[in-house]
Design a protein around this motif. Structure first.
Motif, short mmCIF file in Angstrom:
data_model
loop_
_atom_site.label_atom_id
_atom_site.label_comp_id
_atom_site.label_asym_id
_atom_site.label_seq_id
_atom_site.Cartn_x
_atom_site.Cartn_y
_atom_site.Cartn_z
N SER A 2 62.50 77.36 68.22
CA SER A 2 61.30 76.52 68.19
C SER A 2 60.43 76.80 69.40
O SER A 2 60.89 77.31 70.43
CB SER A 2 61.68 75.03 68.15
OG SER A 2 62.20 74.60 69.39
N SER A 60 58.88 75.86 64.28
CA SER A 60 60.32 76.12 64.37
C SER A 60 60.76 76.89 63.15
O SER A 60 60.12 76.84 62.08
CB SER A 60 61.12 74.82 64.49
OG SER A 60 61.04 74.06 63.30
N THR A 112 69.99 67.76 70.32
CA THR A 112 68.88 68.50 69.76
C THR A 112 69.22 69.05 68.38
O THR A 112 70.39 69.12 67.99
CB THR A 112 68.47 69.65 70.69
OG1 THR A 112 69.58 70.52 70.89
CG2 THR A 112 68.02 69.11 72.04
N ASP A 119 62.19 68.60 69.08
CA ASP A 119 63.52 69.23 69.09
C ASP A 119 64.65 68.21 69.05
O ASP A 119 65.81 68.58 68.86
CB ASP A 119 63.68 70.09 70.35
CG ASP A 119 62.89 71.38 70.29
OD1 ASP A 119 62.53 71.79 69.17
OD2 ASP A 119 62.62 71.96 71.35
N ARG A 166 62.75 77.06 72.57
CA ARG A 166 64.15 76.68 72.41
C ARG A 166 64.87 77.67 71.51
O ARG A 166 64.28 78.17 70.53
CB ARG A 166 64.27 75.27 71.83
CG ARG A 166 65.70 74.87 71.46
CD ARG A 166 65.78 73.43 71.00
NE ARG A 166 65.60 72.52 72.12
CZ ARG A 166 66.57 72.15 72.96
NH1 ARG A 166 67.80 72.65 72.80
NH2 ARG A 166 66.33 71.32 73.95
N LYS A 176 53.45 72.63 67.22
CA LYS A 176 54.89 72.87 67.21
C LYS A 176 55.25 73.75 66.02
O LYS A 176 54.71 73.59 64.93
CB LYS A 176 55.66 71.55 67.12
CG LYS A 176 55.37 70.58 68.24
CD LYS A 176 55.89 69.19 67.94
CE LYS A 176 55.45 68.19 69.00
NZ LYS A 176 55.82 66.81 68.64
#
Length: 1003
Positions: free
Chosen positions: A342, A329, A230, A201, A363, A327
């Protein structure tokens, strides 16, 4: 406390409602365009701005963008590393733009605290970390990415799962005050562990290193400031989905392990060298020696034979570690809204069994243009960390002889296999039920208003929130002397920061640029915790959920709150892009400070001169840019919240009657100090930024000299007073150093590029005064020997006896010493070793740190190689390196196992470096060794599939990569890793090297 939490929750809800926008549409025609580089490849993330307005857009992964603009308006197209273009809007509905490279890094925008500046306009020491070469490294924490990569920023090693590394900037500035670096995330103070942040991030990291640049943070900036920004979505950008995953294996960087069965038996034999070998030389074996007679009693069976056990404690208490990382996003935006969502999941299992860490993060970053002049945004994330699991005690794994097994014939754990009371079975932790989880919530709500009727004036509000809950529960059937123990610990912490920022920017007659920032803010922190413990259980079937069944029950609770109020003003002035002045003043008030000194004022001023803009410099073609910088500033250091107050502690004071209950009493630990002053660090920073040979070589050089005055320190006082210490302003410390960073583009062709970056930092500190006596006096009576603090010397000074070689057979050995003892150097030559023979032997601080990064790219292939080194010179970066046990012949040295790289002296091993003796010396001391090392710290090799192939798959980009961490370390240090400095101590643990395979894909 609950009322307060509800109150803040209501405030948050009202702010969210206030910030909920009613979108308005701008007037004008829709302009479409495509942005490519000189080779015709699309560029994503290019900023497109309608000049004089707040309308903006960003290009997507195909280089396309859309923006509303009126005829005659001007579009400003900008991208870091490219030449900015301005294009007037005509009747054409579509435009194609080719951006040219602009390698002048002085155009890069960096954060400076409560705002940003072009790097070319900086007057303080601000460095941006180069994150891109390390994106593929197997790092659980973003801080690991910074190890050795930024001059002056020192990030320590990690050797356990989910561990936060130590971080410092330009050396130690305080003896007893706060030593933590200030971390700011998206403009808000971030008190949590930096491993709560998903590394993927993070967009940028800027480091404020000197007093003039960190002065905007006043009392919180003395130890340096790290500004983290970020990632955010782009406007007018189609949704872009990114997914990445990696798998990493981890093993120790060194082959340290306990001795096997035969080596252990040989250890015991050599420990009794005067029995196992014949006098007087003790090199010929004595045929009558029976090893079983000298082993620990439980190591010999009833027939007098050595037991047959050969259990590998190390192999069963360790395993190959691994990291699994996932991960995802999604980012994008429209004409008025940009967003990034994300999520990530990290699962790390360390080298030691049950050394576990799991982290889940989510996030949401959202920005909305309510109007052309009003933007509201939210940066928020949640982290759920899990450290559950009780690893076996590594020290006992090392000490346990292989002759013993952890289990009996029925498979039950043997509590004390050796019978030695100090050496319990390390695998008893396998029967422990451990729950250790925390939740971290972060949200920053901001409103940025460009005042419509005053051009250049804006007002921004930041309301940042941090909320943490932690629960650590544990039950242990072997606890409390094997009667069983359990506990539940719960804690919560809430912080909020409310900043009001007014900014005014004005250009006058094209020669004068003015940038004014005003700040008023408050920070409030509060915490509460409750702990319940129980010991003595008839059963623990309900684990830690049955504390009421304990024979002895105990509860404790705690709570605190503190507040910080601050005001700041900063003025940046630039004349003809050549002469730059920055002035800052900040005022802080802190509730934790002394009654008579609640407030502190911290000013700074810095200057910049862009010499390359002068007329007389224009004809020097080899120099593209050259700027001199200089500044002086003062910053403060926060104390702990009760440092100026008297503190008390409880103790078992009285017992009333025979067998009666114990009553608690209170005792005074430290005295109140209402006149305690603020600890302040002030000093100069001089810098040079340059770019040479058509920007093929760029770099900067920094020199700094700072002085920290009124040191906060808990000064011991005689015990007869009934108090342990009083917290005082003790003395002054100086830090000075040199840093440089240099980047060269060695080869720069269309298909092949090779660049090199080297950074170097040297820092030295010196105690200038203690108790008011400076280094020009004799200083002896004011040195604090017990704390190794000496006027005129480093904070990290090592004070003790200097040692020589080991006494050998045939040596003349003084009274009080024997064969195998280390020789103690008689400094004053009086023939007797006394405390007067102690001296300063060196220091723990290194002489310098350096990093070397080489980046190679060939078409779609990329290779990054990074070396990191810490060097100590002649008498720096030293540490003792002796086994925890060994040396003297006693029960523990006899039964405990040792590490395989110990090298004990004996008559048959006269060159052994670790002393071993029958009789303890009158005075003993450790030998110091240098911890110098060079490390191949990071290497990554990646391949980006050609876009022609991906186009048919509907994929924007796909990258495969291999990476490695800590793959090789060159050092003369024996023992655990030199960077951790544990030496041969059995309470150390290995640093791990990792090999990683990963995939990054974007749709």
């Amino acid at each position: 406390m609950k009322k307060r939490v509800r109150y803040y929750a209501i405030r948050l809800l009202l702010l969210i409602i206030c910030f909920s926008p009613t979108l308005s549409s701008a007037q004008g025609k829709l302009i479409d365009g495509t942005i490519v580089d000189k080779d015709g490849l699309p560029i994503a993330g290019v900023n497109v701005l309608v000049k004089g307005s707040q309308r903006s857009a960003q290009s997507d992964y195909t280089g396309k963008f859309s923006i509303e603009a009126n005829l005659g308006e001007t579009l400003v197209i900008s991208f870091i590393g490219m030449v900015t273009q301005q294009i007037m809007v005509t009747q054409a509905a579509s435009i194609n733009i080719i951006l040219k490279d602009n390698p002048n890094e002085l155009q890069e925008v960096v954060l400076v605290g409560y705002g940003s500046q072009k790097k070319g306009d900086l007057t303080g020491a601000v460095s941006r970390a180069n994150l891109e070469p390390f994106r593929e490294a197997p790092n659980v924490s973003i801080a690991q990415t910074l190890q050795g990569t930024v001059a002056g920023l020192n990030v320590g090693q990690v050797n356990s799962a989910g561990q936060n590394p130590s971080i410092s900037v330009r050396g130690q500035t305080s003896l007893g005050g706060n030593s933590n670096v200030l971390v700011i995330v998206d403009g808000v103070n971030f008190p949590g562990g930096i491993n709560n942040i998903n590394p993927d991030d993070v967009a940028t990291i800027d480091v404020l290193k000197d007093a003039s640049s960190a002065a905007v943070y006043g009392a919180q900036g003395a130890n340096g400031v790290i500004l983290i920004t970020t990632k955010k979505g782009g406007k007018n950008k189609a949704p872009q989905i990114s997914f990445s995953t990696s798998y990493t294996t981890q093993t120790p960087t060194s082959n340290i392990r306990p001795l096997g069965r035969q080596a252990y038996l040989d250890k015991v034999k050599n420990l009794y060298w005067d029995k196992a070998y014949l006098a007087p030389e003790y090199t010929q074996p004595d045929p009558t020696f029976n090893l079983a007679d000298y082993l620990y009693t439980t190591e010999v069976d009833s027939n007098g034979n050595i037991i047959e056990g050969d259990y590998d404690w190390w192999a069963n208490g360790t395993k190959t570690g691994d990291i699994k990382d996932y991960k995802v996003s999604i980012a994008g935006g429209g004409n008025k809204v940009n967003y990034l969502l994300s999520a990530s999941y990290t699962d790390q299992a360390g080298y030691i069994v049950n050394d576990l860490f799991k982290r889940t993060t989510v996030r949401a970053n959202v920005g909305v243009d309510v109007t052309d002049w009003w933007n509201v945004s939210m940066q928020s994330f949640a982290t759920f960390s899990d450290y559950s699991g009780e690893e076996p005690t590594l020290a006992n794994i090392i000490r346990m002889p292989s002759l013993f097994s952890p289990y009996d014939d029925e498979g039950n754990i043997v509590s004390n296999p050796t019978g030695n009371n100090t050496l319990g079975n390390p695998f008893k932790t396998f029967a422990i039920d451990d729950y250790d989880k925390s939740t971290y919530l972060f949200a920053n709500f901001s409103s940025d208003i460009k005042i419509p009727f005053v051009k250049g004036l804006s007002y921004k509000i930041n309301f940042g929130n941090n909320y943490t809950t932690t629960g650590h529960y544990n039950s242990n059937i072997y606890g409390a002397g094997e009667t069983g123990s359990a506990y539940k610990n719960n804690s919560t912490r809430y912080d909020y920061t409310f900043d009001n920022i007014v900014t005014y920017k004005k250009t006058i007659a094209d020669d004068h640029d003015l940038d004014v920032t005003l700040l008023y803010g408050v920070t409030h922190r509060e915490s509460e915790s409750t702990s319940a413990t129980g010991t003595g259980f008839t059963n623990l079937n309900l684990s830690y959920n049955s504390l009421e069944l304990a024979a002895i029950q105990k509860t404790t609770s705690d709570g605190w709150d503190e507040a910080l109020n601050y005001q700041m003003g900063r003025v940046n002035y630039k004349f003809r892009n050549k002469y730059i002045v920055t002035g800052t003043i900040r005022r802080d008030g802190f509730s934790g400070f002394a009654e008579n000194n609640k407030w502190g004022v911290f000013p700074s001023v810095s200057l910049g001169w862009v010499i390359s803009e002068e007329g007389f410099f224009k004809n020097i073609n080899a120099v593209n840019s050259l700027k001199l910088r200089g500044g002086y500033g003062t910053i403060g250091n926060l104390t702990t919240r009760y440092f100026s107050l008297s503190t008390m502690s409880l103790y078992d004071a009285y017992v009333f009657g025979d067998g009666g209950s114990t009553s608690l009493g209170q005792t005074l630990n430290s005295l109140q100090q209402p006149d305690l002053k603020w600890e302040k660090t002030g000093g100069i920073n001089l810098g040079v930024d340059f770019s040479l040979f058509k920007n093929r070589i760029t770099g900067s050089v920094e020199y700094y000299n700072t002085k920290t005055t009124d040191q906060l320190f808990p000064q011991p006082i005689p015990a007869i007073s009934g108090v342990n210490s009083i917290n005082v302003n003790l003395g002054n410390i100086r830090n000075k150093g040199l840093e440089f960073t240099l980047t060269s583009k060695n080869i720069d062709t269309k298909d092949f590029k090779w660049s090199t970056t080297v950074n170097y930092s040297h820092n030295s500190n010196k105690i200038l005064s203690l108790n008011g006596l400076d280094e020009d006096g004799d200083g002896k009576e004011d040195d604090i020997t017990a704390s190794d603090l000496f006027i005129g010397h480093s904070i990290g000074s090592i004070y003790g006896y200097e040692v020589g070689d080991i006494y050998q057979i045939g040596d003349v050995i003084p009274t009080g010493y024997s064969l195998g003892n280390r020789r103690i150097i008689d400094q004053d030559g009086d023939g007797t070793i006394t405390q007067a023979d102690r001296k300063i032997l060196g220091k723990t601080d290194p002489d310098f740190r350096a990093g070397l990064l080489n980046t190679f790219t060939y078409k779609d292939f990329s290779l990054n190689i990074f070396f990191n080194t810490v060097q100590g010179g002649k008498n720096s970066y030293l540490s003792a390196n002796e086994p925890t046990y060994g040396g003297r012949r006693d029960e523990n040295a006899q039964v405990f196992n040792f590490l395989n790289n110990t090298d004990f002296w004996s008559p048959i091993n006269p060159d052994g470096v670790n002393p071993s003796y029958i009789n303890a010396p009158a005075v003993s001391a450790n030998k110091l060794y240098a911890r110098n090392f060079v490390r191949l710290q990071d290497i990554s090799f990646s391949y980006n599939l050609p876009k022609e192939i991906l186009k048919n798959l509907g994929v924007s980009s796909l990258q495969l990569y291999l990476s490695g961490k800590n793959l090789a370390t060159w050092t003369k240090w024996r023992g655990w890793d030199p960077e951790t400095g544990n030496g041969l101590a059995d309470n150390g643990r290995p640093v791990l090297k990792g090999y990683s395979l990963g995939l990054n894909v974007t749709f």
